[in-house]
Design an enzyme around this catalytic site. Structure first.
Site, PDB file in Angstrom:
ATOM      1  CE  LYS A 172      -4.526   1.311   1.886  1.00 40.19           C
ATOM      2  NZ  LYS A 172      -5.178   1.610   0.618  1.00 40.19           N
ATOM      3  CD  GLU A 187      -6.001  -3.378  -6.890  1.00 39.21           C
ATOM      4  OE1 GLU A 187      -6.576  -3.605  -5.825  1.00 39.21           O
ATOM      5  OE2 GLU A 187      -4.793  -3.046  -6.950  1.00 39.21           O
ATOM      6  CG  LEU A 219      -4.225  -3.138  -1.092  1.00 35.83           C
ATOM      7  CD1 LEU A 219      -2.762  -2.961  -0.713  1.00 35.83           C
ATOM      8  CD2 LEU A 219      -5.013  -1.914  -0.675  1.00 35.83           C
TER       9      LEU A 219
HETATM   10  N1  PDD Z   1      -8.068   2.295  -1.022  1.00 43.09           N
HETATM   11  N2  PDD Z   1      -7.228  -1.684  -4.071  1.00 43.09           N
HETATM   12  C1  PDD Z   1      -6.657  -0.465  -4.045  1.00 43.09           C
HETATM   13  C2  PDD Z   1      -5.718  -0.097  -5.141  1.00 43.09           C
HETATM   14  C3  PDD Z   1      -6.946   0.429  -2.990  1.00 43.09           C
HETATM   15  O1  PDD Z   1      -6.365   1.644  -2.970  1.00 43.09           O
HETATM   16  C4  PDD Z   1      -7.868   0.042  -1.987  1.00 43.09           C
HETATM   17  C5  PDD Z   1      -8.206   0.934  -0.831  1.00 43.09           C
HETATM   18  C6  PDD Z   1      -8.447  -1.238  -2.069  1.00 43.09           C
HETATM   19  C7  PDD Z   1      -9.392  -1.743  -1.022  1.00 43.09           C
HETATM   20  O2  PDD Z   1      -8.731  -1.997   0.188  1.00 43.09           O
HETATM   21  P1  PDD Z   1      -9.470  -1.912   1.590  1.00 43.09           P
HETATM   22  O3  PDD Z   1     -10.694  -2.747   1.487  1.00 43.09           O
HETATM   23  O4  PDD Z   1      -8.489  -2.436   2.552  1.00 43.09           O
HETATM   24  O5  PDD Z   1      -9.815  -0.441   1.787  1.00 43.09           O
HETATM   25  C8  PDD Z   1      -8.089  -2.078  -3.108  1.00 43.09           C
HETATM   26  C9  PDD Z   1      -8.126   3.176   0.117  1.00 43.09           C
HETATM   27  C10 PDD Z   1      -9.417   3.181   0.830  1.00 43.09           C
HETATM   28  C11 PDD Z   1      -7.641   4.559  -0.288  1.00 43.09           C
HETATM   29  O6  PDD Z   1      -6.632   4.594  -0.962  1.00 43.09           O
HETATM   30  O7  PDD Z   1      -8.238   5.558   0.076  1.00 43.09           O
END
Ligand code: PDD
Length: 290
Positions: free
Chosen positions: A146, A178, A202
């Protein structure tokens, strides 16, 4: 006054500043997390913090706090900011050092920041669904980290926004990966299908909650790569993220998914997800499903 945490100290949000030679600012040399807060309580905090540590260690940044210590200080931040419904944003960078691509050889203290934001639940979209576009995935090959480096994601999200859409569904060749800030799921003949958690996506915390509730409730799941053709022929499509929860996708590149309505499996998963929130954070005032 709103507060932020900077390197272990609770200070006024307006005082939280970093140096121009912070490597996060110059290189995106760091990682981040976004944690949802409902009823003043963090949802899936442990999972987010574990991923934070994992992302961080995978680029050689070692967080000088334990998960318990981080949890405690985030709880204090929520309390100080009287946050009821919103998000916590936190990031760690390698720290401040003279600009050089190679990591600093001297001992550098990582910069750790956390602050909160009030964020409502996207109730209208959760009900009626969102529009999306399809776009080639141009990101690097470690999307499991991340990372603060989000240019590929930003360009995808902006293209979606320019076309009046909520999200860009990305693909590498024929394979769907994704969204720009979300995971993508299809439903075919009652089976929920989503990309396996490898280096190309991710590993979403929301994704994992959804997979768990599917398993617990006898909804068949397949974690595997699916193609653009399968996406086009899906019975239902939805995306997931910390702020979007279980979000129905009703249009892709101008074409309606089925009748352009939220499908029954998606609806069921929204209900099950709502129960998970209630288990950890208590019942929510605005039950959009009612
Ligand atoms: N984004 N894939 C990507 C590329 C992401 O940036 C995110 C989350 C997810 C989903 O992950 P999670 O369910 O753990 O939020 C998948 C966050 C919320 C953001 O960048 O604001």
């Amino acid at each position: 006054m709103k507060y932020a945490i900077l390197n272990g100290k609770m200070i006024a949000r307006s005082e939280a500043k970093v140096d121009v030679e912070d490597r996060g600012y110059q290189f995106g040399d760091g990682v981040y997390e976004v944690i949802r807060v409902y009823n003043g309580k963090m949802f899936t905090a442990k999972e987010h913090l574990k991923r934070f540590v994992k992302s961080s260690e995978s680029i050689g940044i070692y967080i000088p706090y334990t998960i318990d210590q981080l949890t405690e200080s985030l709880e204090e931040l929520i309390e100080q900011n009287k946050l009821h419904l919103g998000t916590i944003y936190m990031q760690i960078t390698r720290g401040v050092a003279p600009r050089n691509h190679a990591f600093p050889t001297a001992d550098v203290t990582p910069t750790l920041v956390a602050y909160t934001k009030e964020v409502a639940r996207p109730e209208d979209s959760l009900n009626s669904g969102v529009k999306t576009i399809i776009m080639e995935d141009i990101r690097w090959l470690r999307c499991d980290i991340k990372s603060l480096n989000l240019l590929g994601n930003l360009l995808a999200k902006q293209k979606a926004a320019d076309e009046g859409c909520f999200e860009a569904i990305q693909h590498r060749g024929q394979d769907v990966t994704e969204g720009s800030s979300s995971n993508v799921f299809i439903v075919k003949n009652g089976v929920v299908i989503t990309h396996e958690s490898n280096n190309l996506i991710l590993k979403g915390i929301t994704k994992d909650v959804i997979l768990q509730v599917c398993t617990d409730n006898n909804v068949q799941v397949e974690e595997r790569t699916f193609t653009l053709e399968e996406l086009e022929q899906a019975d239902e499509v939805f995306l997931s993220s910390t702020t979007s929860e279980v979000m129905p996708i009703v249009e892709i590149d101008g074409k309606k998914v089925k009748e352009g309505l939220t499908g029954p499996v998606t609806r069921k998963l929204q209900e099950l997800f709502e129960r998970e929130i209630a288990k950890q954070c208590g019942n929510l005032k605005h039950e959009f499903l009612l």
